[in-house]
Write a protein that holds these residues in place. Structure first.
Motif, mmCIF file in Angstrom:
data_model
loop_
_atom_site.group_PDB
_atom_site.id
_atom_site.type_symbol
_atom_site.label_atom_id
_atom_site.label_comp_id
_atom_site.label_asym_id
_atom_site.label_seq_id
_atom_site.Cartn_x
_atom_site.Cartn_y
_atom_site.Cartn_z
ATOM 1 N N GLU A 1 48.447 25.916 53.085
ATOM 2 C CA GLU A 1 47.811 26.485 52.025
ATOM 3 C C GLU A 1 48.980 27.236 51.233
ATOM 4 O OE1 GLU A 1 43.302 27.752 51.986
ATOM 5 O OE2 GLU A 1 44.613 29.388 52.522
ATOM 6 N N ARG A 2 49.748 28.087 51.832
ATOM 7 C CA ARG A 2 50.836 28.586 51.321
ATOM 8 C C ARG A 2 51.834 27.818 50.225
ATOM 9 N NH1 ARG A 2 55.670 30.665 51.882
ATOM 10 N NH2 ARG A 2 56.219 29.617 53.817
ATOM 11 N N ARG A 3 51.930 26.462 50.989
ATOM 12 C CA ARG A 3 53.227 25.688 50.418
ATOM 13 C C ARG A 3 52.649 24.668 49.247
ATOM 14 N NH1 ARG A 3 57.972 24.026 54.453
ATOM 15 N NH2 ARG A 3 57.902 26.142 55.921
ATOM 16 N N THR A 4 51.388 24.131 49.722
ATOM 17 C CA THR A 4 50.968 23.074 48.780
ATOM 18 C C THR A 4 49.687 23.808 47.754
ATOM 19 O OG1 THR A 4 48.879 22.761 50.377
ATOM 20 C CG2 THR A 4 50.830 21.378 50.470
ATOM 21 N N GLY A 5 49.281 25.033 48.001
ATOM 22 C CA GLY A 5 48.301 25.572 47.001
ATOM 23 C C GLY A 5 46.909 24.986 47.148
ATOM 24 N N LYS A 6 46.761 23.830 48.128
ATOM 25 C CA LYS A 6 45.300 23.205 48.383
ATOM 26 C C LYS A 6 44.599 24.183 49.379
ATOM 27 C CE LYS A 6 46.316 19.727 46.228
ATOM 28 N NZ LYS A 6 45.581 19.628 44.688
ATOM 29 N N GLU A 7 43.438 24.146 49.191
ATOM 30 C CA GLU A 7 42.534 24.995 49.962
ATOM 31 C C GLU A 7 42.311 24.236 51.476
ATOM 32 O OE1 GLU A 7 38.556 27.585 49.186
ATOM 33 O OE2 GLU A 7 38.585 25.516 48.444
ATOM 34 N N VAL A 8 42.490 25.145 52.420
ATOM 35 C CA VAL A 8 42.553 24.617 53.856
ATOM 36 C C VAL A 8 41.469 25.422 54.761
ATOM 37 C CG1 VAL A 8 43.984 24.131 55.843
ATOM 38 C CG2 VAL A 8 45.050 24.039 53.600
ATOM 39 N N ARG A 9 40.757 24.681 55.357
ATOM 40 C CA ARG A 9 39.805 25.233 56.458
ATOM 41 C C ARG A 9 40.051 24.768 57.791
ATOM 42 N NH1 ARG A 9 38.856 28.087 52.755
ATOM 43 N NH2 ARG A 9 36.941 28.763 51.967
ATOM 44 N N THR A 10 40.140 25.567 58.880
ATOM 45 C CA THR A 10 40.241 25.222 60.132
ATOM 46 C C THR A 10 38.935 25.209 61.163
ATOM 47 O OG1 THR A 10 42.411 25.771 59.918
ATOM 48 C CG2 THR A 10 41.742 25.538 61.999
ATOM 49 N N THR A 11 38.830 24.294 61.757
ATOM 50 C CA THR A 11 37.777 24.234 62.748
ATOM 51 C C THR A 11 38.358 23.865 64.468
ATOM 52 O OG1 THR A 11 36.374 23.086 61.407
ATOM 53 C CG2 THR A 11 35.695 22.906 63.567
ATOM 54 N N VAL A 12 38.020 24.933 65.251
ATOM 55 C CA VAL A 12 38.755 24.719 66.449
ATOM 56 C C VAL A 12 37.454 24.437 67.513
ATOM 57 C CG1 VAL A 12 39.752 25.913 68.535
ATOM 58 C CG2 VAL A 12 40.193 26.445 66.098
ATOM 59 N N GLU B 1 35.346 16.811 51.393
ATOM 60 C CA GLU B 1 35.273 15.934 50.146
ATOM 61 C C GLU B 1 34.491 16.588 48.969
ATOM 62 O OE1 GLU B 1 34.923 10.939 49.816
ATOM 63 O OE2 GLU B 1 33.597 12.033 51.392
ATOM 64 N N SER B 2 33.232 17.523 49.408
ATOM 65 C CA SER B 2 32.543 18.220 48.281
ATOM 66 C C SER B 2 33.467 19.221 47.711
ATOM 67 C CB SER B 2 31.464 18.918 49.066
ATOM 68 O OG SER B 2 30.589 17.704 49.660
ATOM 69 N N ARG C 1 47.094 10.608 44.781
ATOM 70 C CA ARG C 1 46.564 9.291 44.579
ATOM 71 C C ARG C 1 44.991 9.315 44.227
ATOM 72 N NH1 ARG C 1 49.091 8.586 49.595
ATOM 73 N NH2 ARG C 1 47.002 8.178 50.813
ATOM 74 N N GLY C 2 44.604 10.368 44.174
ATOM 75 C CA GLY C 2 43.005 10.533 43.637
ATOM 76 C C GLY C 2 42.046 10.886 44.832
ATOM 77 N N HIS C 3 42.554 10.905 46.014
ATOM 78 C CA HIS C 3 41.709 11.062 47.024
ATOM 79 C C HIS C 3 41.163 12.753 46.844
ATOM 80 C CE1 HIS C 3 42.188 7.314 49.201
ATOM 81 N NE2 HIS C 3 43.428 7.607 49.135
ATOM 82 N N ARG C 4 39.881 12.936 47.543
ATOM 83 C CA ARG C 4 39.429 14.146 47.296
ATOM 84 C C ARG C 4 39.361 15.019 48.444
ATOM 85 N NH1 ARG C 4 35.947 14.747 43.366
ATOM 86 N NH2 ARG C 4 34.483 15.969 44.492
ATOM 87 N N HIS C 5 39.886 14.623 49.667
ATOM 88 C CA HIS C 5 39.964 15.371 51.065
ATOM 89 C C HIS C 5 41.205 14.943 51.845
ATOM 90 C CE1 HIS C 5 37.988 12.344 52.796
ATOM 91 N NE2 HIS C 5 37.821 12.816 53.783
ATOM 92 N N VAL C 6 41.487 15.795 52.666
ATOM 93 C CA VAL C 6 42.297 15.441 53.969
ATOM 94 C C VAL C 6 41.948 15.925 55.193
ATOM 95 C CG1 VAL C 6 44.640 15.750 54.748
ATOM 96 C CG2 VAL C 6 44.405 15.451 52.365
ATOM 97 N N ILE C 7 41.530 15.000 56.079
ATOM 98 C CA ILE C 7 41.216 15.506 57.501
ATOM 99 C C ILE C 7 42.315 15.387 58.605
ATOM 100 C CG2 ILE C 7 39.749 15.067 59.627
ATOM 101 C CD1 ILE C 7 38.054 15.812 57.149
ATOM 102 N N GLY C 8 42.698 16.324 59.168
ATOM 103 C CA GLY C 8 43.940 16.530 60.129
ATOM 104 C C GLY C 8 43.386 16.807 61.468
#
Ligand SMILES: Nc1ncnc2c1ncn2[C@@H]1O[C@H](COP(=O)(O)OP(=O)(O)OP(=O)(O)O)[C@@H](O)[C@H]1O
Ligand SMILES: O=P(O)(O)OC[C@H]1O[C@](O)(CO)[C@@H](O)[C@@H]1O
Ligand SMILES: [Mg+2]
Length: 342
Positions: free
Chosen positions: A258-269, A158-159, A211-218
């Motif tokens: 990231e490539r398709r949406t331009g949003k910043e993505v981080r991954t945690t395994v 979110e930050s 919709r105004g949300h500040r983050h996505v968790i997948g």
């Protein structure tokens, strides 16, 4: 009576609790004794045994891992080793063997049973994919760990207004992704049962930010795959035991996203942290009850069976039935996530 025990496949929290329960029940309730074989089936093939008595299982209830060790052995070696395993069991005076393991270990157990070796199986796995039992121990602990980790990712995502993809274990079944995702309020869950469509994932992410949300968790199971022809996934081939070698589905999905949406993505395994450390109270109790009832079954002659949780009761199911198929997440359970995702 003498019971032989071994722990096979990937370890999981609760294995030691089963060993403790088997030893305590055998000694206290029946005056029987227990011998452990080290490193799964290898211990039986190599005659690598250790006596297990009550002092040996002190303080094991809460300890993760397995004091017997675990290992994977090529299935051909098991099949070629039948005579050798019989010899070793006879040499140690084992009346009933209690293998504790996942679908592979229990498949070998079912086969030994069909060859006349007295066996009572105990199902373990963080993946919860053994059929015939409502749950396996280890699963609750893995889900608790994953939930805690995902909770923590919400705030940092979110930050920075990022997409955070969390890869959890689950080779064939998405139970960990489903339950940890639901428990931690993930916006997207991808499991091996339903190949994902990168287009749909992109739409979900874009719509959520719009919709105004500040983050996505997948949350994504390690065994998830894209729908054929939608995006490439590197092929890692098979390992020496014939298991598919994973190449990091969350990382690859993240790059594409990231490539398709331009949003910043981080991954945690999350990896093996999901399997380490002390079991939850639920898993301690389930593992203890499985060990107790497997020992009772052995003494009552109910061989060729596997202990199982049915509702709140411990039942016995034929080993051959339990390994006939894997228990994957049914579409109805995946459907239940619809109201909470996006
Ligand atoms: N079809 C089979 N026939 C005989 N033995 C098998 C078979 N499949 C697996 N095994 C034996 O059981 C061992 C454990 O299997 P596997 O590595 O799949 O772990 P598992 O018990 O299924 O646990 P996990 O949940 O970690 O996969 C294998 O290393 C092999 O020795
Ligand atoms: O410990 P290893 O051999 O890397 O195995 C990992 C596999 O074992 C499990 O933890 C349990 O079956 C799976 O979730 C995972 O794919
Ligand atoms: Mg397996």
């Amino acid at each position: 009576m003498r019971i032989g025990v071994l722990t096979g496949g990937g370890d999981c929290p609760g294995l030691n609790a089963v060993l403790r329960a088997v030893v305590r029940t055998a000694e206290k309730q029946y005056g029987s004794d227990v011998v452990g074989f080290r490193n799964g089936w290898r211990g039986l093939l190599d005659d690598d045994a250790m006596p297990l008595d009550r002092p040996m299982v002190h303080n094991l209830l809460t300890r993760g891992g397995t004091i017997l060790g675990s290992a994977r052995v090529a299935p051909e070696k098991i099949r070629d080793g039948l005579g050798r395993m019989r010899e070793v069991l006879d040499a140690h005076g084992v009346d009933v063997l209690v293998p504790i393991g996942g679908e592979g270990t229990l498949t070998a157990a079912a086969w030994l049973s069909s060859e006349g070796v007295p066996v009572v199986g105990v199902p373990k796995t963080i993946d919860n994919d053994i059929d015939g039992t409502d749950l396996t121990f280890g699963f609750d602990t893995a889900v608790s760990i994953a939930t805690d980790m995902i909770d923590r990712l919400h705030t940092t995502a979110e930050s920075h207004q990022r997409v955070l993809l969390v890869e959890v274990m689950g080779r064939h079944a998405g139970w960990i992704a489903l339950n940890s995702g639901m428990a931690a309020g993930a916006h997207l869950m991808i499991t091996p049962e339903e190949p994902f469509d990168i287009e749909e994932v992109c739409e979900l992410v874009t719509a959520r930010f719009e919709r105004g949300h500040r983050h996505v968790i997948g949350v994504i199971s390690e065994g998830a795959t894209p729908k054929p022809g939608t995006m490439p996934l590197r092929d890692g081939g098979l390992d020496e035991f014939g298991h598919r070698r994973f190449t990091g589905v969350a990382q690859q999905l993240g790059e594409e996203l990231e490539r398709r949406t331009g949003k910043e993505v981080r991954t945690t395994v999350l990896g093996h942290v999901q399997r380490g450390g002390t079991p939850t109270s639920f898993d301690r109790v389930l593992a203890t009850r499985f060990g107790l009832h497997a020992t009772i079954a052995a003494h009552e002659g109910h061989v060729g069976q596997m202990v199982a949780l049915h509702g709140t009761e411990i039942a016995l199911v034929p080993l051959a039935d339990a390994v006939a198929r894997l228990k994957t997440v049914p579409p109805s359970r995946l459907g239940e996530t619809t109201a909470f995702t996006g």
